[in-house]
Write a protein that holds these residues in place. Sequence first.
Motif, PDB file in Angstrom:
ATOM      1  N   SER A 161       0.853  -1.184   0.000  1.00 22.27           N
ATOM      2  CA  SER A 161       0.000   0.000   0.000  1.00 22.27           C
ATOM      3  C   SER A 161       0.896   1.244   0.000  1.00 22.27           C
ATOM      4  O   SER A 161       2.078   1.157   0.312  1.00 22.27           O
ATOM      5  N   PRO A 162       0.341   2.420  -0.343  1.00 25.02           N
ATOM      6  CA  PRO A 162       1.173   3.630  -0.414  1.00 25.02           C
ATOM      7  C   PRO A 162       1.834   3.969   0.925  1.00 25.02           C
ATOM      8  O   PRO A 162       1.253   3.769   1.989  1.00 25.02           O
ATOM      9  N   ILE A 163       3.064   4.483   0.837  1.00 26.59           N
ATOM     10  CA  ILE A 163       3.833   4.944   1.992  1.00 26.59           C
ATOM     11  C   ILE A 163       4.082   6.435   1.778  1.00 26.59           C
ATOM     12  O   ILE A 163       4.524   6.845   0.695  1.00 26.59           O
ATOM     13  N   THR A 164       3.827   7.247   2.792  1.00 26.10           N
ATOM     14  CA  THR A 164       4.037   8.691   2.699  1.00 26.10           C
ATOM     15  C   THR A 164       5.012   9.132   3.779  1.00 26.10           C
ATOM     16  O   THR A 164       4.951   8.653   4.911  1.00 26.10           O
ATOM     17  N   VAL A 165       5.918  10.056   3.411  1.00 23.87           N
ATOM     18  CA  VAL A 165       6.874  10.594   4.373  1.00 23.87           C
ATOM     19  C   VAL A 165       7.201  12.038   4.002  1.00 23.87           C
ATOM     20  O   VAL A 165       7.213  12.391   2.828  1.00 23.87           O
ATOM     21  N   GLN A 166       7.439  12.851   5.005  1.00 23.25           N
ATOM     22  CA  GLN A 166       7.855  14.237   4.787  1.00 23.25           C
ATOM     23  C   GLN A 166       9.368  14.324   4.910  1.00 23.25           C
ATOM     24  O   GLN A 166       9.984  13.530   5.627  1.00 23.25           O
ATOM     25  N   TYR A 167       9.965  15.296   4.223  1.00 28.13           N
ATOM     26  CA  TYR A 167      11.405  15.528   4.317  1.00 28.13           C
ATOM     27  C   TYR A 167      11.673  17.029   4.372  1.00 28.13           C
ATOM     28  O   TYR A 167      10.872  17.831   3.897  1.00 28.13           O
ATOM     29  N   THR A 168      12.804  17.383   4.955  1.00 33.31           N
ATOM     30  CA  THR A 168      13.223  18.780   5.011  1.00 33.31           C
ATOM     31  C   THR A 168      14.738  18.849   5.143  1.00 33.31           C
ATOM     32  O   THR A 168      15.362  17.921   5.667  1.00 33.31           O
ATOM     33  N   THR A 169      15.309  19.935   4.666  1.00 28.92           N
ATOM     34  CA  THR A 169      16.752  20.160   4.816  1.00 28.92           C
ATOM     35  C   THR A 169      16.994  20.967   6.088  1.00 28.92           C
ATOM     36  O   THR A 169      16.155  21.761   6.502  1.00 28.92           O
ATOM     37  N   THR A 170      18.149  20.745   6.714  1.00 26.90           N
ATOM     38  CA  THR A 170      18.563  21.535   7.877  1.00 26.90           C
ATOM     39  C   THR A 170      20.046  21.864   7.740  1.00 26.90           C
ATOM     40  O   THR A 170      20.814  21.106   7.164  1.00 26.90           O
ATOM     41  N   ASP A 171      20.408  22.999   8.282  1.00 25.30           N
ATOM     42  CA  ASP A 171      21.790  23.460   8.194  1.00 25.30           C
ATOM     43  C   ASP A 171      22.751  22.564   8.956  1.00 25.30           C
ATOM     44  O   ASP A 171      22.406  21.976   9.980  1.00 25.30           O
ATOM     45  N   GLY A 172      23.943  22.491   8.433  1.00 23.77           N
ATOM     46  CA  GLY A 172      25.102  21.925   9.118  1.00 23.77           C
ATOM     47  C   GLY A 172      26.150  23.022   9.021  1.00 23.77           C
ATOM     48  O   GLY A 172      25.885  24.165   9.397  1.00 23.77           O
ATOM     49  N   THR A 173      27.296  22.722   8.444  1.00 26.54           N
ATOM     50  CA  THR A 173      28.268  23.780   8.162  1.00 26.54           C
ATOM     51  C   THR A 173      27.848  24.572   6.934  1.00 26.54           C
ATOM     52  O   THR A 173      28.258  25.713   6.757  1.00 26.54           O
ATOM     53  N   ALA A 174      27.024  23.970   6.055  1.00 28.14           N
ATOM     54  CA  ALA A 174      26.433  24.676   4.916  1.00 28.14           C
ATOM     55  C   ALA A 174      25.150  25.357   5.386  1.00 28.14           C
ATOM     56  O   ALA A 174      24.397  24.792   6.184  1.00 28.14           O
ATOM     57  N   GLY A 182      20.238  29.244   1.804  1.00 27.91           N
ATOM     58  CA  GLY A 182      20.245  30.585   1.236  1.00 27.91           C
ATOM     59  C   GLY A 182      21.624  31.064   0.848  1.00 27.91           C
ATOM     60  O   GLY A 182      21.762  31.993   0.060  1.00 27.91           O
ATOM     61  N   LYS A 183      22.651  30.467   1.398  1.00 29.26           N
ATOM     62  CA  LYS A 183      24.034  30.836   1.079  1.00 29.26           C
ATOM     63  C   LYS A 183      24.736  29.716   0.299  1.00 29.26           C
ATOM     64  O   LYS A 183      25.463  29.977  -0.647  1.00 29.26           O
ATOM     65  N   ASP A 184      24.535  28.483   0.745  1.00 26.73           N
ATOM     66  CA  ASP A 184      25.201  27.333   0.132  1.00 26.73           C
ATOM     67  C   ASP A 184      24.238  26.403  -0.606  1.00 26.73           C
ATOM     68  O   ASP A 184      24.643  25.709  -1.535  1.00 26.73           O
ATOM     69  N   TYR A 185      22.988  26.360  -0.175  1.00 24.17           N
ATOM     70  CA  TYR A 185      21.988  25.499  -0.805  1.00 24.17           C
ATOM     71  C   TYR A 185      20.622  26.137  -0.618  1.00 24.17           C
ATOM     72  O   TYR A 185      20.452  27.052   0.196  1.00 24.17           O
ATOM     73  N   VAL A 186      19.640  25.668  -1.370  1.00 19.72           N
ATOM     74  CA  VAL A 186      18.274  26.177  -1.263  1.00 19.72           C
ATOM     75  C   VAL A 186      17.499  25.267  -0.313  1.00 19.72           C
ATOM     76  O   VAL A 186      17.422  24.047  -0.536  1.00 19.72           O
ATOM     77  N   ALA A 187      16.963  25.842   0.760  1.00 18.37           N
ATOM     78  CA  ALA A 187      16.157  25.062   1.705  1.00 18.37           C
ATOM     79  C   ALA A 187      15.034  24.370   0.939  1.00 18.37           C
ATOM     80  O   ALA A 187      14.363  24.990   0.115  1.00 18.37           O
ATOM     81  N   THR A 188      14.874  23.087   1.207  1.00 15.27           N
ATOM     82  CA  THR A 188      13.919  22.277   0.459  1.00 15.27           C
ATOM     83  C   THR A 188      13.146  21.398   1.424  1.00 15.27           C
ATOM     84  O   THR A 188      13.724  20.836   2.357  1.00 15.27           O
ATOM     85  N   SER A 189      11.848  21.281   1.203  1.00 14.42           N
ATOM     86  CA  SER A 189      11.037  20.363   1.999  1.00 14.42           C
ATOM     87  C   SER A 189       9.865  19.900   1.144  1.00 14.42           C
ATOM     88  O   SER A 189       9.565  20.484   0.112  1.00 14.42           O
ATOM     89  N   GLY A 190       9.233  18.836   1.579  1.00 15.77           N
ATOM     90  CA  GLY A 190       8.098  18.332   0.837  1.00 15.77           C
ATOM     91  C   GLY A 190       7.615  17.006   1.383  1.00 15.77           C
ATOM     92  O   GLY A 190       8.076  16.540   2.429  1.00 15.77           O
ATOM     93  N   THR A 191       6.688  16.420   0.659  1.00 16.04           N
ATOM     94  CA  THR A 191       6.122  15.120   1.007  1.00 16.04           C
ATOM     95  C   THR A 191       6.288  14.197  -0.192  1.00 16.04           C
ATOM     96  O   THR A 191       6.068  14.605  -1.328  1.00 16.04           O
TER      97      THR A 191
END
Length: 188
Positions: free
Chosen positions: A112-125, A128-137
């Motif tokens: 059956s379908p599986i759904t999950v959310q994801y998001t980016t979080t800062d580390g040393t990068a 807005g400066k090194d990568y574009v914040a991205t999230s979604g399902t």
Amino acid sequence: KFVINEYEGAQRFAFHSPTLPGIDVGGACNRDTGRFLVSELVFNPDGSVARLAIDFVQHCEGAPPALYGSVRYNSAIKIVPRLGLGSAYALKGNAGNSDSQVILALSMPASSPITVQYTTTDGTALAGKDYVATSGTVTFPPGITAIPVTIPIIGDRLARGSKSFHVQMSNALGAIFGVKTASVKILD
């Protein structure tokens, strides 16, 4: 170093690239490709394995159909679809954006379908400066075990060294987590 993690891009051992993990579950294939998820890895004081849980997918000659399997050694972890994501690398360009891909994966097909959310979080990068914040399902239809997620990497001509950020999964419906977080290393 072998640790609890999702290992993407695995190739046939002993013919794999030294920068990629090895995989080989027998057969008459010249080129095996796939991924494996290590959900449990515990060592005894003498260095021997006390408990181990691995789920894998392997493709003979890189083509479908896939061979799915699981290995359990003294582990109570059940053999069910588990979500994981593998670490990735991206090259920073001199201008504009380049893309990094992170693979969100299931250890085996689900009915059956599986759904999950994801998001980016800062580390040393930094977003807005090194990568574009991205999230979604993401929704895995029945039978699908891998979905790529694209994250834009911001290019510039500044030499600031390699940096990394994280991708995290949350709020899974229909499956449990094997590995919830992975890192993306931006090579400068």
